[in-house]
Design a protein around this motif. Sequence first.
Motif, PDB file in Angstrom:
ATOM      1  N   LYS A 405       0.837  -1.198   0.000  1.00 13.45           N
ATOM      2  CA  LYS A 405       0.000   0.000   0.000  1.00 13.45           C
ATOM      3  C   LYS A 405       0.874   1.251   0.000  1.00 13.45           C
ATOM      4  O   LYS A 405       1.796   1.373   0.810  1.00 13.45           O
ATOM      5  N   TYR A 406       0.599   2.168  -0.904  1.00  9.86           N
ATOM      6  CA  TYR A 406       1.328   3.437  -0.967  1.00  9.86           C
ATOM      7  C   TYR A 406       0.803   4.362   0.130  1.00  9.86           C
ATOM      8  O   TYR A 406      -0.395   4.600   0.238  1.00  9.86           O
ATOM      9  N   GLU A 407       1.723   4.852   0.979  1.00  8.72           N
ATOM     10  CA  GLU A 407       1.334   5.767   2.046  1.00  8.72           C
ATOM     11  C   GLU A 407       2.244   6.989   2.022  1.00  8.72           C
ATOM     12  O   GLU A 407       3.379   6.933   1.535  1.00  8.72           O
ATOM     13  N   ASN A 408       1.726   8.084   2.570  1.00 11.39           N
ATOM     14  CA  ASN A 408       2.489   9.326   2.519  1.00 11.39           C
ATOM     15  C   ASN A 408       2.165  10.187   3.735  1.00 11.39           C
ATOM     16  O   ASN A 408       1.075  10.106   4.313  1.00 11.39           O
ATOM     17  N   ALA A 409       3.132  10.983   4.142  1.00  9.36           N
ATOM     18  CA  ALA A 409       2.924  12.014   5.158  1.00  9.36           C
ATOM     19  C   ALA A 409       3.742  13.219   4.736  1.00  9.36           C
ATOM     20  O   ALA A 409       4.874  13.079   4.257  1.00  9.36           O
ATOM     21  N   ALA A 420       3.276  32.236   6.689  1.00 13.99           N
ATOM     22  CA  ALA A 420       3.913  31.837   5.428  1.00 13.99           C
ATOM     23  C   ALA A 420       2.973  30.911   4.669  1.00 13.99           C
ATOM     24  O   ALA A 420       2.152  30.199   5.262  1.00 13.99           O
ATOM     25  N   THR A 421       3.099  30.931   3.353  1.00 11.54           N
ATOM     26  CA  THR A 421       2.339  30.029   2.497  1.00 11.54           C
ATOM     27  C   THR A 421       3.319  29.109   1.787  1.00 11.54           C
ATOM     28  O   THR A 421       4.271  29.577   1.151  1.00 11.54           O
ATOM     29  N   LEU A 422       3.073  27.811   1.870  1.00  9.69           N
ATOM     30  CA  LEU A 422       3.950  26.815   1.255  1.00  9.69           C
ATOM     31  C   LEU A 422       3.171  26.066   0.187  1.00  9.69           C
ATOM     32  O   LEU A 422       2.029  25.631   0.428  1.00  9.69           O
ATOM     33  N   ASN A 423       3.780  25.899  -0.967  1.00  4.50           N
ATOM     34  CA  ASN A 423       3.193  25.105  -2.032  1.00  4.50           C
ATOM     35  C   ASN A 423       4.046  23.854  -2.227  1.00  4.50           C
ATOM     36  O   ASN A 423       5.241  23.954  -2.546  1.00  4.50           O
ATOM     37  N   VAL A 424       3.434  22.706  -2.030  1.00  4.65           N
ATOM     38  CA  VAL A 424       4.176  21.450  -2.106  1.00  4.65           C
ATOM     39  C   VAL A 424       3.361  20.433  -2.902  1.00  4.65           C
ATOM     40  O   VAL A 424       2.128  20.532  -2.984  1.00  4.65           O
ATOM     41  N   PRO A 425       4.018  19.436  -3.509  1.00 10.16           N
ATOM     42  CA  PRO A 425       3.281  18.414  -4.274  1.00 10.16           C
ATOM     43  C   PRO A 425       2.418  17.553  -3.363  1.00 10.16           C
ATOM     44  O   PRO A 425       2.787  17.229  -2.239  1.00 10.16           O
ATOM     45  N   ALA A 426       1.253  17.184  -3.871  1.00 12.08           N
ATOM     46  CA  ALA A 426       0.305  16.375  -3.097  1.00 12.08           C
ATOM     47  C   ALA A 426       0.623  14.890  -3.165  1.00 12.08           C
ATOM     48  O   ALA A 426       0.002  14.086  -2.460  1.00 12.08           O
ATOM     49  N   ASP A 427       1.558  14.511  -4.016  1.00 10.12           N
ATOM     50  CA  ASP A 427       2.030  13.122  -4.107  1.00 10.12           C
ATOM     51  C   ASP A 427       0.901  12.126  -4.347  1.00 10.12           C
ATOM     52  O   ASP A 427       0.873  11.037  -3.756  1.00 10.12           O
ATOM     53  N   GLY A 428      -0.036  12.494  -5.204  1.00  7.65           N
ATOM     54  CA  GLY A 428      -1.044  11.542  -5.651  1.00  7.65           C
ATOM     55  C   GLY A 428      -2.289  11.462  -4.799  1.00  7.65           C
ATOM     56  O   GLY A 428      -3.231  10.727  -5.146  1.00  7.65           O
ATOM     57  N   PHE A 429      -2.345  12.192  -3.697  1.00  9.16           N
ATOM     58  CA  PHE A 429      -3.535  12.173  -2.848  1.00  9.16           C
ATOM     59  C   PHE A 429      -4.314  13.470  -3.022  1.00  9.16           C
ATOM     60  O   PHE A 429      -3.743  14.553  -3.198  1.00  9.16           O
ATOM     61  N   GLU A 430      -5.636  13.365  -2.943  1.00  6.97           N
ATOM     62  CA  GLU A 430      -6.507  14.514  -3.204  1.00  6.97           C
ATOM     63  C   GLU A 430      -6.710  15.384  -1.965  1.00  6.97           C
ATOM     64  O   GLU A 430      -6.764  16.613  -2.056  1.00  6.97           O
ATOM     65  N   LYS A 431      -6.819  14.745  -0.795  1.00  8.44           N
ATOM     66  CA  LYS A 431      -7.120  15.501   0.425  1.00  8.44           C
ATOM     67  C   LYS A 431      -6.190  15.080   1.555  1.00  8.44           C
ATOM     68  O   LYS A 431      -5.818  13.903   1.676  1.00  8.44           O
ATOM     69  N   LEU A 461      -1.642  14.129   6.891  1.00 10.83           N
ATOM     70  CA  LEU A 461      -1.864  12.741   6.494  1.00 10.83           C
ATOM     71  C   LEU A 461      -3.016  12.670   5.497  1.00 10.83           C
ATOM     72  O   LEU A 461      -4.010  13.403   5.635  1.00 10.83           O
ATOM     73  N   PRO A 462      -2.906  11.802   4.482  1.00 10.26           N
ATOM     74  CA  PRO A 462      -3.968  11.742   3.467  1.00 10.26           C
ATOM     75  C   PRO A 462      -5.305  11.281   4.046  1.00 10.26           C
ATOM     76  O   PRO A 462      -5.340  10.465   4.982  1.00 10.26           O
ATOM     77  N   ILE A 463      -6.367  11.842   3.500  1.00 10.71           N
ATOM     78  CA  ILE A 463      -7.714  11.360   3.814  1.00 10.71           C
ATOM     79  C   ILE A 463      -8.100  10.425   2.673  1.00 10.71           C
ATOM     80  O   ILE A 463      -8.203  10.841   1.524  1.00 10.71           O
ATOM     81  N   ILE A 464      -8.280   9.153   3.000  1.00  9.89           N
ATOM     82  CA  ILE A 464      -8.544   8.156   1.955  1.00  9.89           C
ATOM     83  C   ILE A 464      -9.972   7.665   2.055  1.00  9.89           C
ATOM     84  O   ILE A 464     -10.462   7.361   3.144  1.00  9.89           O
TER      85      ILE A 464
END
Length: 464
Positions: A405-409, A420-431, A461-464
């Motif tokens: 299972k692909y997981e991300n944090a 500050a405002t940070l723009n970072v890649p979502a790495d494949g997760f929507e929320k 943490l992603p909401i799946i």
Amino acid sequence: MAWYDETNFYHIYPLGLCGAPKENKYDGIEHNIRKLDPWIDHVKDLGCNGIYIGPLFESVGHGYETTDYKKLDSRLGDNDDLKAFVKKCHDKDIKVVFDGVFNHTGRDFFAFKDLKANRENSRYKDWYCNVNFWGNNEYNDGFSYDNWGGYNLLVKLNQWNGEVRDYICDVIRFWVKEFDIDGIRLDAADVLDFEFMKCLRNLANEVKEDFWLMGEVIHGDYTRWVNNDTLHAVTNYVMHKALYSGHNDHNYFEIAHTQKRLNDMAQNNPLRLRLYNFVDNHDVERIYNKLNNKAHLILVHILLYTLPGVPSIYYGSEFAIEGKKERGSDDSLRPALNLDDFKDYINTNELTKSIKKLGEARKQSKALNYGFYRELLLTNRQYAYARTLNADSQYYNGVPEDEKKYENAIVTLNNDDNPATLNVPADGFEKYKGVLSGKEIVANSGNLCINLEANSGDVWLPII
């Protein structure tokens, strides 16, 4: 994988926390270790599932000048007290790791007392390093010997001596049989003989499944100590320094550079180089005193819980207590505390609440335990990185492809006094949802736009 890969540790210096006398007069037993009973529930509530405790065994002063390796320090109680403490921890699903002080003994240890009494005729003269019967010391022993740190109170054991190795191995077997411990933190591991540590690793494989050996190491290439032949993990002192100085200097480059060096050692595999992370302990000043801006306390703990390695909280620091070295003494780093004085902190103190949430996040997210580290954004005052668990992880060795299972944090930090405002890649997760803030954010064109208040951070943490 082993239990220690998913453990949040709580570090107890028992002689201090229990308010034991500074000097052991060997004149009776005080059952002070029983004062730790209410702390077990606190440790559990804080989200910790491992306790590193020590030193524990009979000694004359601070605990590292061991008199008897098989007897709980009489200022703390007796062996039945210690056995009961470990069982209470195990009943709460908390693992217990003892301090193993095997580099040196105290002067009241039986082998050294025999050496003083019988000199050249002592059968234990080869148990210690470089005993010189033509020398002398401040105790007027009529001989000299190697010590630890320049202190003749701490007599250097000869780890190359077969009898010494057999004796220490017997001690460890006794601790496992008598107290059912789950591992050992090796004091002064950076000066232990590597062959001696190999002997201890073989013993660890014998005494108990997943028995953990963690070594106190300050500097150097940590993979010299952490490998399949010697130790499972070491203390992460290089990151310890970076965590507070990187904030005091508004320099996240220092923290990121330190992590890159550790990544290079580990070949970006957290399971190749297991690290014991901490922000303070019984030997260094409290993190509260080291940080110029106390608003950075939560930021430091976010890093502690989310960078590769396992986190450790030193007793009392979850309440932001102070502790500075004074006149060469460590006593203020090792205070007696009454838990009743802090009973509401887990609900009312922002740092204590945040540590609890971070502990829960590590239990929820395999990525925070096993994930690869990847830098996403870096400036002096803002920092973002991901911990990603994918099919290439050693965690999934032997697991069928359809079960991986692909997981991300994602971790975002701002040490500036302005938002500050940070723009970072979502790495494949929507929320994603913030562990500390509870906020939900939605990706836009594969990116996350994250607004951070001044001196704040979060773990997403992603909401799946």
